[in-house]
Motif scaffolding. Structure first.
Motif, PDB file in Angstrom:
ATOM      1  N   ARG A  47       0.791  -0.997  -0.121  1.00  0.00           N
ATOM      2  CA  ARG A  47       0.108   0.139  -0.002  1.00  0.00           C
ATOM      3  C   ARG A  47       0.819   1.334  -0.102  1.00  0.00           C
ATOM      4  O   ARG A  47       2.165   1.386   0.597  1.00  0.00           O
ATOM      5  N   THR A  48       0.330   2.205  -0.488  1.00  0.00           N
ATOM      6  CA  THR A  48       0.970   3.657  -0.395  1.00  0.00           C
ATOM      7  C   THR A  48       0.271   4.460   0.389  1.00  0.00           C
ATOM      8  O   THR A  48      -1.023   4.558   0.197  1.00  0.00           O
ATOM      9  N   THR A  49       0.745   5.504   0.984  1.00  0.00           N
ATOM     10  CA  THR A  49      -0.037   6.555   1.629  1.00  0.00           C
ATOM     11  C   THR A  49      -0.665   7.583   0.805  1.00  0.00           C
ATOM     12  O   THR A  49      -0.112   7.822  -0.333  1.00  0.00           O
ATOM     13  N   ARG A  50      -1.862   8.235   1.413  1.00  0.00           N
ATOM     14  CA  ARG A  50      -2.211   9.177   0.526  1.00  0.00           C
ATOM     15  C   ARG A  50      -1.462  10.387   0.283  1.00  0.00           C
ATOM     16  O   ARG A  50      -1.454  10.888  -1.015  1.00  0.00           O
ATOM     17  N   ASP A  51      -0.783  10.917   1.113  1.00  0.00           N
ATOM     18  CA  ASP A  51       0.058  11.931   1.000  1.00  0.00           C
ATOM     19  C   ASP A  51       1.408  11.575   0.988  1.00  0.00           C
ATOM     20  O   ASP A  51       1.895  10.958   1.935  1.00  0.00           O
ATOM     21  N   GLY A  52       1.942  11.536  -0.137  1.00  0.00           N
ATOM     22  CA  GLY A  52       3.535  11.237  -0.252  1.00  0.00           C
ATOM     23  C   GLY A  52       3.724  10.038  -1.050  1.00  0.00           C
ATOM     24  O   GLY A  52       4.804   9.864  -1.492  1.00  0.00           O
ATOM     25  N   GLY A  53       2.800   9.173  -0.929  1.00  0.00           N
ATOM     26  CA  GLY A  53       2.909   7.914  -1.402  1.00  0.00           C
ATOM     27  C   GLY A  53       4.038   6.885  -0.946  1.00  0.00           C
ATOM     28  O   GLY A  53       4.734   6.119  -1.410  1.00  0.00           O
ATOM     29  N   ARG A  54       4.167   7.198   0.361  1.00  0.00           N
ATOM     30  CA  ARG A  54       5.196   6.071   1.256  1.00  0.00           C
ATOM     31  C   ARG A  54       4.814   4.652   1.079  1.00  0.00           C
ATOM     32  O   ARG A  54       3.527   4.700   1.565  1.00  0.00           O
ATOM     33  N   PRO A  55       5.608   3.708   1.221  1.00  0.00           N
ATOM     34  CA  PRO A  55       4.917   2.271   1.211  1.00  0.00           C
ATOM     35  C   PRO A  55       4.690   1.944   2.546  1.00  0.00           C
ATOM     36  O   PRO A  55       5.231   2.172   3.781  1.00  0.00           O
ATOM     37  N   ARG A  56       3.607   1.145   2.709  1.00  0.00           N
ATOM     38  CA  ARG A  56       3.255   0.648   3.804  1.00  0.00           C
ATOM     39  C   ARG A  56       2.831  -1.006   3.636  1.00  0.00           C
ATOM     40  O   ARG A  56       2.521  -1.252   2.645  1.00  0.00           O
TER      41      ARG A  56
END
Length: 104
Positions: A47-56
């Motif tokens: 998954r990527t975050t809504r703000d910034g597209g960071r991986p999760r």
């Protein structure tokens, strides 16, 4: 013989089966969650975050934190740590909130 958790408890989970992650074949075992199957294949983020597209990926592993959200069989926002893996499941990386086609 290598000691494994399954071996230590005498578990016999049944034959492995396949799911896919972003088109890549991943082997899963009966009783595994989608997150466990992905972890077992060395995949740590889906998954990527809504703000910034960071991986999760998985954080708590018990369905409380929502970091492990994935799109499973076309349905977004599924907690991968709680969804049992089933033969033929198609898991894809969830971008942001999971509703990108809505433009929200």
């Amino acid at each position: 013989m290598a000691r494994t958790p399954a071996g230590l408890v005498g578990a016999d989970p049944g034959p492995p089966f396949e799911i896919t992650f972003d088109g890549r074949t991943v082997t899963a075992l009966p009783g595994q969650s989608v997150a466990a199957a992905l972890w077992g294949a060395g995949i740590l983020a889906w998954r990527t975050t809504r703000d910034g597209g960071r991986p999760r990926g998985a954080f708590c592993g018990i369905g409380q934190c929502y970091d492990c959200l994935a799109t499973v069989n076309g349905e977004p926002n599924k907690r991968a740590c709680l969804v049992p893996a089933r033969p033929g499941d198609a898991v894809t990386t969830q971008e942001g909130h999971g509703h990108a086609p809505l433009g929200v």
